[in-house]
Scaffold this active site. Structure first.
Site, mmCIF file in Angstrom:
data_model
loop_
_atom_site.group_PDB
_atom_site.id
_atom_site.type_symbol
_atom_site.label_atom_id
_atom_site.label_comp_id
_atom_site.label_asym_id
_atom_site.label_seq_id
_atom_site.Cartn_x
_atom_site.Cartn_y
_atom_site.Cartn_z
ATOM 1 N N ARG A 165 7.702 -18.229 -6.573
ATOM 2 C CA ARG A 165 7.206 -19.593 -6.368
ATOM 3 C C ARG A 165 8.041 -20.378 -5.380
ATOM 4 N NH1 ARG A 165 7.303 -20.534 -12.701
ATOM 5 N NH2 ARG A 165 9.003 -19.087 -12.314
ATOM 6 N N SER A 198 5.418 -21.514 -17.265
ATOM 7 C CA SER A 198 5.166 -21.516 -18.711
ATOM 8 C C SER A 198 5.940 -22.634 -19.387
ATOM 9 C CB SER A 198 5.556 -20.166 -19.323
ATOM 10 O OG SER A 198 4.742 -19.143 -18.824
ATOM 11 N N LYS A 213 15.719 -14.861 -27.458
ATOM 12 C CA LYS A 213 14.895 -15.954 -26.925
ATOM 13 C C LYS A 213 14.014 -16.561 -27.996
ATOM 14 C CE LYS A 213 13.785 -15.657 -21.968
ATOM 15 N NZ LYS A 213 12.695 -15.338 -21.047
ATOM 16 N N HIS A 219 0.418 -16.785 -13.200
ATOM 17 C CA HIS A 219 0.446 -15.344 -13.512
ATOM 18 C C HIS A 219 -0.900 -14.705 -13.160
ATOM 19 C CE1 HIS A 219 3.405 -16.641 -16.882
ATOM 20 N NE2 HIS A 219 4.133 -16.025 -15.983
HETATM 21 P P1 ADP Z 1 10.249 -14.235 -17.251
HETATM 22 O O1 ADP Z 1 10.768 -14.769 -18.534
HETATM 23 O O2 ADP Z 1 10.485 -12.776 -17.051
HETATM 24 O O3 ADP Z 1 10.594 -15.040 -16.010
HETATM 25 P P2 ADP Z 1 7.607 -15.343 -16.983
HETATM 26 O O4 ADP Z 1 6.445 -15.081 -17.863
HETATM 27 O O5 ADP Z 1 8.130 -16.736 -16.928
HETATM 28 O O6 ADP Z 1 8.687 -14.303 -17.447
HETATM 29 O O7 ADP Z 1 7.278 -14.906 -15.492
HETATM 30 C C1 ADP Z 1 6.861 -13.621 -15.156
HETATM 31 C C2 ADP Z 1 6.662 -13.509 -13.645
HETATM 32 O O8 ADP Z 1 5.637 -14.384 -13.242
HETATM 33 C C3 ADP Z 1 7.882 -13.890 -12.799
HETATM 34 O O9 ADP Z 1 7.935 -13.010 -11.680
HETATM 35 C C4 ADP Z 1 7.583 -15.269 -12.332
HETATM 36 O O10 ADP Z 1 8.229 -15.560 -11.093
HETATM 37 C C5 ADP Z 1 6.086 -15.171 -12.147
HETATM 38 N N1 ADP Z 1 5.437 -16.472 -12.206
HETATM 39 C C6 ADP Z 1 5.527 -17.404 -13.168
HETATM 40 N N2 ADP Z 1 4.799 -18.500 -12.865
HETATM 41 C C7 ADP Z 1 4.243 -18.250 -11.649
HETATM 42 C C8 ADP Z 1 3.406 -19.005 -10.765
HETATM 43 N N3 ADP Z 1 3.000 -20.249 -11.053
HETATM 44 N N4 ADP Z 1 3.043 -18.428 -9.609
HETATM 45 C C9 ADP Z 1 3.479 -17.182 -9.312
HETATM 46 N N5 ADP Z 1 4.261 -16.426 -10.086
HETATM 47 C C10 ADP Z 1 4.656 -16.952 -11.232
#
Ligand code: ADP
Length: 151
Positions: free
Chosen positions: A90, A127, A41, A17
């Site tokens: 990703r 995450s 969730k 992120h």
């Molecule tokens: P959600 O529950 O909306 O998917 P996340 O917090 O998991 O929320 O992810 C938010 C955004 O961050 C999404 O667009 C996801 O693809 C992106 N994201 C998560 N991990 C990575 C990473 N390692 N590299 C790039 N983008 C990421």
């Protein structure tokens, strides 16, 4: 003023992120990192913890604000006057999933989604992997910003 909303769960914020947000900064005057509240969730970290981790991570970055919202992300974007959403990609699975949502969002609201490809160094991080490592007592610190520390 070019404003973007980066919506997500951030449970917790990871280096993936952080990479996307840092690289998007030159494109916008303000980026609102918005944590969506979804009652269906189960989260590992409380909303307050997740907000604090992000605030601490970007404490020296004036263009970034942190917020929470419930309801449709496009409605939140309209409320704060943001014409763009930011998301990270990703892998092909992310793309397929995000594509349908982004097209729907644009049809419903005219709000466009800007995608940045993850850096090679952080493309494997999610995450959910961080939470798994944490639950099992592994060294999660190499996957998250310094602000994310669990006592
Ligand atoms: P959600 O529950 O909306 O998917 P996340 O917090 O998991 O929320 O992810 C938010 C955004 O961050 C999404 O667009 C996801 O693809 C992106 N994201 C998560 N991990 C990575 C990473 N390692 N590299 C790039 N983008 C990421």
């Amino acid at each position: 003023m070019k404003k973007a909303v980066f919506p997500g769960s951030f449970d917790p914020i990871t280096l993936g992120h952080q990479d996307i947000i840092s690289r998007a900064l030159p494109l916008f005057d303000e980026i609102i990192i918005a944590i969506g509240i979804n009652d269906a969730k189960k989260y590992m970290f409380t909303l307050e913890e997740r907000v604090q981790f992000i605030k601490d991570t970007f404490k020296n970055e004036a263009k970034i604000t942190v917020a929470t919202y419930s309801g449709l992300t496009i409605d939140y974007c309209k409320n704060v006057g943001a014409k763009y959403m930011l998301r990270g990609l990703r892998n092909p699975a992310d793309f397929e999933f995000e594509k349908a949502i982004a097209i729907t969002n644009r049809k419903l609201s005219g709000i466009d989604t800007l995608f940045l490809l993850t850096s090679a160094e952080t493309s494997f991080i999610s995450s959910s992997i961080v939470r798994d490592v944490l639950r099992n007592g592994g060294d999660y610190t190499i996957l998250v910003p310094h602000a994310v520390r669990v006592k």
